[in-house]
Design an enzyme around this catalytic site. Structure first.
Site, mmCIF file in Angstrom:
data_model
loop_
_atom_site.group_PDB
_atom_site.id
_atom_site.type_symbol
_atom_site.label_atom_id
_atom_site.label_comp_id
_atom_site.label_asym_id
_atom_site.label_seq_id
_atom_site.Cartn_x
_atom_site.Cartn_y
_atom_site.Cartn_z
ATOM 1 N N LYS A 201 6.025 3.801 -15.095
ATOM 2 C CA LYS A 201 5.975 2.300 -14.829
ATOM 3 C C LYS A 201 4.642 1.890 -14.997
ATOM 4 C CE LYS A 201 7.330 -0.882 -11.002
ATOM 5 N NZ LYS A 201 7.953 -0.759 -9.891
ATOM 6 N N CYS B 248 0.337 1.153 -9.426
ATOM 7 C CA CYS B 248 0.269 0.538 -7.993
ATOM 8 C C CYS B 248 -0.981 -0.298 -7.911
ATOM 9 C CB CYS B 248 0.651 1.229 -6.797
ATOM 10 S SG CYS B 248 0.376 0.249 -5.164
ATOM 11 N N GLY C 169 0.753 -1.144 -0.006
ATOM 12 C CA GLY C 169 -0.166 0.044 0.093
ATOM 13 C C GLY C 169 0.882 1.400 -0.127
ATOM 14 N N LEU C 170 1.861 1.279 -0.523
ATOM 15 C CA LEU C 170 2.977 2.456 -0.778
ATOM 16 C C LEU C 170 3.132 2.928 0.627
ATOM 17 C CD1 LEU C 170 1.291 4.126 -3.783
ATOM 18 C CD2 LEU C 170 3.185 2.437 -3.799
#
Length: 306
Positions: free
Chosen positions: A168, A134, A76-77
Site C-alpha cells: 500500500k 500510514c 493511529g492504527l
C-alpha cells in the site's frame, strides 16, 4: 431467456477474485462489525483493519472530522494486536465466504518480515497487504517515501512468506512511480494505490487543530481525481496489478479506476455513510458490462483511450 452474466473475475498475482471490489483497511473493521448489514461473501475480498505486533490504543480523540467532500482521520492504527487477531478475529474472517487480505504494519524491516512469517502458515489468509504508508503514526511514512527503504522492506517480507504480497503506497511523495517500481523490484505481487493524503483542519472557535494529532489522512470523494491520476501513472510504469483506492463510492467511480489501469478497487470512506456501498459497486459494474456487451471485466482494465 436468461441474460448472459459478465465474468467479473480478476487476478491479483496468483490470487483470483470473484469480482474486483474489496473493502479498504480500517473502514470495515474485522468484518463482524458489519456482518448484519452486508453479505460479505459477495465481495471480491475483505481487507481487514491493520494488524501490528502489539495492541495499539491509537491516537487520543478527537481523531476524525468531516471535510468538504470527505473526512480526515488520525486513528493511529488502533488494533487488538497479532495474538488477539489470530485468536479472536481470524476465525470469523475465515468464515466470510470470500478472499481475506490481512493488512499489517511494522516498526522496522524486521518487524514487517516477522509479522509476515507469523501469518504465513495461517489458513484462510489469501494475501498480505503491507501498510508502509500510514500518515498518522510516528515514522509511518518512512518506508513509503524512500525507494531504497520500500524495496528493502518488501524484499524482507517476500523472503518471509509464500503468500501474495500487496504493498500500500502513499500519495504523499514527489513521484509515486519511483516508489511503485521499487516495490515491484522488491517482489510485490500487486500495489494498493493509494493511502490517504495528509491534511490539516482548524477549529476556528478554539483556534486549535480539529484533530488531536494535528494532521490527519484525507479520504473520500475529494481525493478521487488525485488518486485516479496516481493509479493511471503507476499503471504505465509497473507490470504488476494495481488496486485503486481513493474516494470510490459508486460503480462509475470504480469504472474510472479500472479503465485507467487498476485491476481491482477498494471501497472505504463511502461505507461509513452507506454500509452496502461496496456491494452496490459490484452490481453497478455488472450492469455496465452487460449494457455495453462486454463479456469479461479483464477486457475493460487499462482500456483508456488517450
Amino acid at each position: 431467456m436468461t441474460q448472459h452474466q459478465p465474468d467479473l473475475r480478476v487476478r491479483l498475482g496468483a490470487l483470483e477474485l470473484q469480482n474486483p471490489v474489496l473493502t479498504a483497511s480500517g473502514t470495515f473493521g474485522y468484518g463482524e462489525e458489519v456482518a448484519d448489514l452486508v453479505d460479505i461473501s459477495k465481495l471480491g475480498a475483505i481487507v481487514c483493519k491493520t494488524v501490528t505486533r502489539k495492541p495499539r490504543a491509537g491516537n487520543a480523540p478527537p481523531r476524525t472530522c468531516e471535510t468538504p467532500g470527505g473526512m480526515m482521520n488520525a486513528i493511529g492504527l488502533q488494533n487488538v494486536g497479532l495474538a488477539a487477531f489470530k485468536r479472536d478475529k481470524l476465525p470469523f474472517l475465515r468464515s466470510c465466504g470470500t478472499r481475506l487480505i490481512v493488512n499489517l504494519a511494522g516498526d522496522s524491516r524486521e518487524d514487517f518480515a516477522s509479522l509476515c512469517a507469523d501469518l504465513d502458515g495461517e489458513e484462510g489468509i489469501d494475501a498480505l497487504e503491507l501498510n508502509i504508508s500510514c500518515p498518522n503514526v510516528a515514522h509511518g511514512l518512512d518506508f513509503a517515501t524512500d525507494p531504497f527503504e520500500t524495496e528493502a522492506v518488501v524484499k524482507a517480507c517476500r523472503a518471509a512468506t509464500s503468500k501474495p504480497l500487496y504493498v500500500k503506497l502513499s500519495p504523499n511523495v514527489t513521484d509515486i512511480t519511483v516508489i511503485a517500481r521499487a516495490a515491484q523490484e522488491g517482489g510485490a505481487d500487486a500495489l494498493s494505490v493509494a493511502n490517504t493524503f495528509i491534511g490539516f483542519a482548524v477549529d476556528t472557535r478554539t483556534r486549535r487543530p480539529r484533530l488531536s494529532n494535528g494532521t490527519g489522512g484525507l479520504s473520500g470523494p475529494a481525493i478521487r481525481p488525485l488518486a485516479l491520476r496516481a493509479v493511471w501513472r503507476c499503471a504505465q510504469n509497473v507490470q504488476i496489478p494495481i488496486i485503486g483506492i481513493g474516494g470510490i463510492a459508486t460503480a462509475n467511480d470504480a469504472l474510472e479506476f479500472l479503465i485507467a489501469g487498476a485491476s481491482a478497487v477498494q471501497v472505504g470512506t463511502a461505507t461509513f455513510i452507506r454500509p452496502t456501498a461496496a456491494l452496490d459497486v459490484v452490481d453497478g459494474i455488472k450492469d455496465y458490462l452487460a449494457h455495453h456487451k462486454i463479456d469479461a471485466l479483464h477486457e475493460l482494465i487499462g482500456s483508456i483511450q488517450m
